[in-house]
Design a protein around this motif. Structure first.
Motif, PDB file in Angstrom:
ATOM      1  N   ASP A   1       0.864  -1.175   0.000  1.00  0.00           N
ATOM      2  CA  ASP A   1       0.000   0.000   0.000  1.00  0.00           C
ATOM      3  C   ASP A   1       0.901   1.225   0.000  1.00  0.00           C
ATOM      4  N   LEU A   2       0.838   1.994  -1.058  1.00  0.00           N
ATOM      5  CA  LEU A   2       1.650   3.201  -1.152  1.00  0.00           C
ATOM      6  C   LEU A   2       0.895   4.372  -0.542  1.00  0.00           C
ATOM      7  N   GLU A   3       1.483   4.953   0.473  1.00  0.00           N
ATOM      8  CA  GLU A   3       0.831   6.072   1.157  1.00  0.00           C
ATOM      9  C   GLU A   3       0.625   7.226   0.181  1.00  0.00           C
TER      10      GLU A   3
ATOM     11  N   SER B   1      -3.035   7.722  -4.446  1.00  0.00           N
ATOM     12  CA  SER B   1      -4.066   8.327  -5.303  1.00  0.00           C
ATOM     13  C   SER B   1      -3.775   9.789  -5.586  1.00  0.00           C
ATOM     14  N   SER B   2      -3.419  10.532  -4.553  1.00  0.00           N
ATOM     15  CA  SER B   2      -3.160  11.963  -4.773  1.00  0.00           C
ATOM     16  C   SER B   2      -1.896  12.169  -5.604  1.00  0.00           C
TER      17      SER B   2
ATOM     18  N   ALA C   1      -0.736   9.948  -7.886  1.00  0.00           N
ATOM     19  CA  ALA C   1      -1.052   9.470  -9.232  1.00  0.00           C
ATOM     20  C   ALA C   1      -1.887  10.476 -10.015  1.00  0.00           C
ATOM     21  N   GLU C   2      -2.757  11.196  -9.341  1.00  0.00           N
ATOM     22  CA  GLU C   2      -3.600  12.184 -10.020  1.00  0.00           C
ATOM     23  C   GLU C   2      -2.798  13.346 -10.578  1.00  0.00           C
ATOM     24  N   LYS C   3      -1.635  13.589 -10.015  1.00  0.00           N
ATOM     25  CA  LYS C   3      -0.816  14.740 -10.431  1.00  0.00           C
ATOM     26  C   LYS C   3       0.205  14.381 -11.501  1.00  0.00           C
ATOM     27  N   LEU C   4       0.422  13.088 -11.750  1.00  0.00           N
ATOM     28  CA  LEU C   4       1.453  12.674 -12.690  1.00  0.00           C
ATOM     29  C   LEU C   4       0.858  12.269 -14.038  1.00  0.00           C
ATOM     30  N   SER C   5       1.636  12.482 -15.081  1.00  0.00           N
ATOM     31  CA  SER C   5       1.239  11.984 -16.403  1.00  0.00           C
ATOM     32  C   SER C   5       1.370  10.463 -16.383  1.00  0.00           C
ATOM     33  N   PRO C   6       0.713   9.785 -17.314  1.00  0.00           N
ATOM     34  CA  PRO C   6       0.835   8.324 -17.349  1.00  0.00           C
ATOM     35  C   PRO C   6       2.288   7.848 -17.440  1.00  0.00           C
ATOM     36  N   GLU C   7       3.098   8.543 -18.220  1.00  0.00           N
ATOM     37  CA  GLU C   7       4.503   8.154 -18.373  1.00  0.00           C
ATOM     38  C   GLU C   7       5.261   8.318 -17.057  1.00  0.00           C
TER      39      GLU C   7
END
Length: 79
Positions: free
Chosen positions: A45-47, A50-51, A53-59
């Motif tokens: 579980d990565l703390e 979600s927040s 991942a939402e800020k990063l581009s898919p790459e």
């Protein structure tokens, strides 16, 4: 042949098509069950994932996860 295609189509709703095709081509009958194997599972579980991942581009997210997995694999290989 039509029966073969119908069976493949119906069964492939539940299993990947290549596995269904292998089963049909092998001539073996399908059976309920499985194989006993020793496996290792790892849950993580990565703390704040979600927040982040939402800020990063898919790459960038892919690179981020690959970096994380490489660190984990190195730790596992050393133990």
């Amino acid at each position: 042949m039509k029966c073969h295609k119908d069976g493949l189509k119906k069964f492939s709703k539940y299993l990947p098509v290549n596995i269904v095709r292998q089963l049909f081509e092998s001539g073996e009958s399908g059976k309920v069950g499985g194989k006993v194997k020793e496996v290792t599972l790892f849950f993580s579980d990565l703390e704040n994932f979600s927040s982040v991942a939402e800020k990063l581009s898919p790459e960038k997210l892919s690179n981020y996860l690959n970096e994380y997995f490489n660190i984990l694999l190195n730790c596992m290989d050393n133990n």
